[in-house]
Design a protein around this motif. Sequence first.
Motif, PDB file in Angstrom:
ATOM      1  N   LEU A  59       0.834  -1.208   0.000  1.00  0.00           N
ATOM      2  CA  LEU A  59       0.000   0.000   0.000  1.00  0.00           C
ATOM      3  C   LEU A  59       0.862   1.249   0.000  1.00  0.00           C
ATOM      4  N   LEU A  60       1.934   1.235   0.785  1.00  0.00           N
ATOM      5  CA  LEU A  60       2.834   2.395   0.821  1.00  0.00           C
ATOM      6  C   LEU A  60       3.587   2.536  -0.499  1.00  0.00           C
ATOM      7  N   VAL A  61       3.973   1.392  -1.108  1.00  0.00           N
ATOM      8  CA  VAL A  61       4.645   1.464  -2.415  1.00  0.00           C
ATOM      9  C   VAL A  61       3.722   2.088  -3.460  1.00  0.00           C
ATOM     10  N   GLY A  62       2.462   1.652  -3.454  1.00  0.00           N
ATOM     11  CA  GLY A  62       1.492   2.251  -4.365  1.00  0.00           C
ATOM     12  C   GLY A  62       1.335   3.733  -4.114  1.00  0.00           C
ATOM     13  N   ARG A  63       1.341   4.115  -2.834  1.00  0.00           N
ATOM     14  CA  ARG A  63       1.246   5.532  -2.478  1.00  0.00           C
ATOM     15  C   ARG A  63       2.471   6.298  -2.973  1.00  0.00           C
ATOM     16  N   VAL A  64       3.652   5.688  -2.882  1.00  0.00           N
ATOM     17  CA  VAL A  64       4.881   6.332  -3.375  1.00  0.00           C
ATOM     18  C   VAL A  64       4.763   6.617  -4.863  1.00  0.00           C
ATOM     19  N   ILE A  65       4.265   5.622  -5.643  1.00  0.00           N
ATOM     20  CA  ILE A  65       4.128   5.818  -7.092  1.00  0.00           C
ATOM     21  C   ILE A  65       3.170   6.956  -7.388  1.00  0.00           C
ATOM     22  N   THR A  66       2.043   6.979  -6.685  1.00  0.00           N
ATOM     23  CA  THR A  66       1.050   8.030  -6.897  1.00  0.00           C
ATOM     24  C   THR A  66       1.627   9.408  -6.576  1.00  0.00           C
ATOM     25  N   VAL A  67       2.364   9.514  -5.446  1.00  0.00           N
ATOM     26  CA  VAL A  67       2.944  10.799  -5.041  1.00  0.00           C
ATOM     27  C   VAL A  67       3.993  11.257  -6.048  1.00  0.00           C
ATOM     28  N   VAL A  68       4.819  10.308  -6.531  1.00  0.00           N
ATOM     29  CA  VAL A  68       5.846  10.669  -7.508  1.00  0.00           C
ATOM     30  C   VAL A  68       5.215  11.145  -8.805  1.00  0.00           C
ATOM     31  N   GLU A  69       4.153  10.450  -9.262  1.00  0.00           N
ATOM     32  CA  GLU A  69       3.468  10.866 -10.492  1.00  0.00           C
ATOM     33  C   GLU A  69       2.871  12.254 -10.339  1.00  0.00           C
ATOM     34  N   ALA A  70       2.441  12.590  -9.138  1.00  0.00           N
ATOM     35  CA  ALA A  70       1.833  13.908  -8.900  1.00  0.00           C
ATOM     36  C   ALA A  70       2.886  14.988  -8.666  1.00  0.00           C
ATOM     37  N   GLY A  71       4.154  14.598  -8.560  1.00  0.00           N
ATOM     38  CA  GLY A  71       5.216  15.566  -8.350  1.00  0.00           C
ATOM     39  C   GLY A  71       5.306  16.075  -6.931  1.00  0.00           C
ATOM     40  N   GLU A  72       4.731  15.371  -5.999  1.00  0.00           N
ATOM     41  CA  GLU A  72       4.771  15.796  -4.603  1.00  0.00           C
ATOM     42  C   GLU A  72       5.979  15.166  -3.900  1.00  0.00           C
ATOM     43  N   THR A  73       6.347  15.711  -2.700  1.00  0.00           N
ATOM     44  CA  THR A  73       7.462  15.153  -1.919  1.00  0.00           C
ATOM     45  C   THR A  73       6.975  13.910  -1.152  1.00  0.00           C
ATOM     46  N   LEU A  74       7.901  12.968  -1.016  1.00  0.00           N
ATOM     47  CA  LEU A  74       7.540  11.714  -0.356  1.00  0.00           C
ATOM     48  C   LEU A  74       7.380  11.890   1.150  1.00  0.00           C
ATOM     49  N   GLY A  75       8.274  12.663   1.785  1.00  0.00           N
ATOM     50  CA  GLY A  75       8.158  12.943   3.212  1.00  0.00           C
ATOM     51  C   GLY A  75       8.168  11.700   4.076  1.00  0.00           C
ATOM     52  N   ALA A 288      -8.525   0.601 -17.730  1.00  0.00           N
ATOM     53  CA  ALA A 288      -9.362  -0.026 -16.702  1.00  0.00           C
ATOM     54  C   ALA A 288      -8.762   0.155 -15.309  1.00  0.00           C
ATOM     55  N   ILE A 289      -7.425   0.133 -15.236  1.00  0.00           N
ATOM     56  CA  ILE A 289      -6.750   0.353 -13.953  1.00  0.00           C
ATOM     57  C   ILE A 289      -5.548   1.260 -14.172  1.00  0.00           C
ATOM     58  N   GLU A 290      -5.028   1.824 -13.079  1.00  0.00           N
ATOM     59  CA  GLU A 290      -3.850   2.671 -13.147  1.00  0.00           C
ATOM     60  C   GLU A 290      -2.577   1.820 -12.994  1.00  0.00           C
ATOM     61  N   VAL A 291      -1.447   2.436 -13.401  1.00  0.00           N
ATOM     62  CA  VAL A 291      -0.152   1.761 -13.252  1.00  0.00           C
ATOM     63  C   VAL A 291       0.138   1.448 -11.780  1.00  0.00           C
ATOM     64  N   ALA A 292      -0.160   2.419 -10.906  1.00  0.00           N
ATOM     65  CA  ALA A 292       0.078   2.207  -9.465  1.00  0.00           C
ATOM     66  C   ALA A 292      -0.739   1.024  -8.956  1.00  0.00           C
ATOM     67  N   ASP A 293      -1.959   0.862  -9.478  1.00  0.00           N
ATOM     68  CA  ASP A 293      -2.798  -0.260  -9.056  1.00  0.00           C
ATOM     69  C   ASP A 293      -2.198  -1.594  -9.514  1.00  0.00           C
ATOM     70  N   LEU A 294      -1.645  -1.602 -10.750  1.00  0.00           N
ATOM     71  CA  LEU A 294      -1.045  -2.830 -11.268  1.00  0.00           C
ATOM     72  C   LEU A 294       0.189  -3.222 -10.449  1.00  0.00           C
ATOM     73  N   VAL A 295       1.025  -2.220 -10.137  1.00  0.00           N
ATOM     74  CA  VAL A 295       2.216  -2.501  -9.330  1.00  0.00           C
ATOM     75  C   VAL A 295       1.818  -3.018  -7.952  1.00  0.00           C
ATOM     76  N   THR A 296       0.833  -2.370  -7.345  1.00  0.00           N
ATOM     77  CA  THR A 296       0.370  -2.810  -6.025  1.00  0.00           C
ATOM     78  C   THR A 296      -0.206  -4.213  -6.092  1.00  0.00           C
ATOM     79  N   PHE A 297      -0.968  -4.491  -7.160  1.00  0.00           N
ATOM     80  CA  PHE A 297      -1.549  -5.825  -7.322  1.00  0.00           C
ATOM     81  C   PHE A 297      -0.448  -6.877  -7.430  1.00  0.00           C
ATOM     82  N   ILE A 298       0.591  -6.565  -8.223  1.00  0.00           N
ATOM     83  CA  ILE A 298       1.688  -7.533  -8.397  1.00  0.00           C
ATOM     84  C   ILE A 298       2.405  -7.773  -7.074  1.00  0.00           C
ATOM     85  N   LEU A 299       2.600  -6.710  -6.275  1.00  0.00           N
ATOM     86  CA  LEU A 299       3.242  -6.880  -4.966  1.00  0.00           C
ATOM     87  C   LEU A 299       2.384  -7.766  -4.049  1.00  0.00           C
TER      88      LEU A 299
END
Length: 618
Positions: A59-75, A288-299
């Motif tokens: 879940l956190l990895v998926g969140r990291v991908i989403t934050v990076v795509e949005a250009g926000e800081t990971l913190g 149908a799904i986002e890249v972050a969702d696919l990565v999270t699903f694979i994890l």
Amino acid sequence: MSTAEPTRRRGFGRRGAAPDGPRATFRQLLPFILEHRPVLVWVAVLSILGALAGLAQPLLVGRVITVVEAGETLGWIVWALVALVVVNGIITGYQHYLLQRTGEGIVLSSRKRLVARILNLPIVEFDTRRTGDLVSRVGSDTTMLRAVLTQGLVEAVGGTVTFVGALIAMLIIDPVLLGLTVLVIAVAITVVTVLSGRVREASHAAQTKVGDVAAAVERGIGAVRTIRAAGATEREIAAIDEESTGAWRMGVQVARISALIVPVAGIALQVSFLVVLGVGGYRVASGAIEVADLVTFILFLFMMVMPLGLFFGAITSVNQALGALGRIQEILELPNESDADREIAPEAVLVGPANAGVQPEAPALVFDDVRFAYRGGDDAGDDGAERPAGVLRGVSFEVPRGKRVALVGPSGAGKSTILQLVERFYDPESGQIRLGGLDIKRLDRGELRAQIGYVEQDAPVLAGTIAENLRLASPDATDEECRAVLGAVNLGAVVDRDPAGIDAQVGEDGIMLSGGERQRLAIARALLAAPPILLLDESTSSLDGVNERLMREAIDAVAEDRTLLVIAHRLSTVVDSDAIIVLENGAVAGVGTHAELLGTTPLYRELAEHQLLAGPVA
């Protein structure tokens, strides 16, 4: 002694293996595991915490991908992910330690139970079972139980949480991809289920073969001098090699079946990954799904298949353990001597010096029409039918209190059998044996044997020190008492020749002592216990003339106010007896004094003239 008797049957020839025991069930395994319930609960809690920590990571990895795509800081997200990894590692390490320690505890408790049962089995069980096989059950089979904990069973609790959690998360992310994944996993589970039963059967057979190897090695080592003297070393090596090869074949069969199970989880993961990657890539492209969702699903896919591997490993280890447990349970379920006593007499009378049940005027020992046959023998009757070999056929005699009675007769007459029946190593098939007027079947075996000192024919000496051998029946005896009894049997020189004195080692089976010294040490052990009844089975057969005289003097000194039942082949040991019982073919051929029997019993006169009875014949 009869050639049908156990001490003769434990000869150089091979005995067949005991029949295989019943297959064990998981319910029979549970008591061994639940003995450590508190630790296992804590391990299960740690496993669940580790699973939750692991489930949070995708879940956190998926969140990291989403934050990076949005250009926000990971913190804080990165630090939280690092913390989860570290915590998961600490939990896994501590859980591994607890499981290993608990696995050793299961091995220890199972060995204690098995050893306690083996050493309390009826003597007849040792006549038909091989020592090496019993040792193998204590060593090798109990070790197999460790794998139940250390190879996935308890970890499967946390794995179940991980599996279910990952399954739910994958269902939320994409039900279509989950359906394809479940289809692959269902095939894998079916394959493992089919193979698991074969693992248990093969493991049981493999452990039985390991027992055969241990028995063959024990036989070869125990008779190494005889084997070398006979020039049979290479043949024995070949025989052991054959048993070892059989064990190897069964081990390979277990490995072959396990080899089909172990890669199933990996194959399931790879196939699922390829399916999810292909179909998931198409669904990402279609929106149908986002890249972050696919990565999270694979994890989550990886997290779901990993506990599946643990589950498959647990199935394999449990089935191997159940194969070994079947051999352990076979021994644990055998009745011991106490169980046999409760069947014969639920309310046994305890014999003691002040016990009111003992009749002071009754003879010390009475045999009343006793019949007995060792298990496994056969003897053709008049009608040609095979019948059990009758070692004793209606034996009756009395041993008065405080008297010395000798048993004589040719080899196979049943002399040693009589002493073993008195000790209740076996019970007669019919008739009655009375001690102080009481049927010994109604007496507690421990209390009965406390009244009796027994020196066996082959005078066994246990590995250890002289003092340890002496104190076997008299644990509270002082060093002075030990030295006094050693002097009485002319073993003072043996003590003096070693600086350790009575703490000198005697070697395996007393090999550092001569045959006569071993016999005298066994007699000293019986004399130190000072029981009211002494049973001596050819106790002077290995002694020279001087030591025999000293031994007779020692026995005479302790015989006062004691009852002696003696088996002897030397006239010097027999002539002074208050009564002599002549046995022939398992029956009493004559009773009387030396002078009386010479005139009334031809067999006795023949023994006195031609057997090991030496001395003048009137």
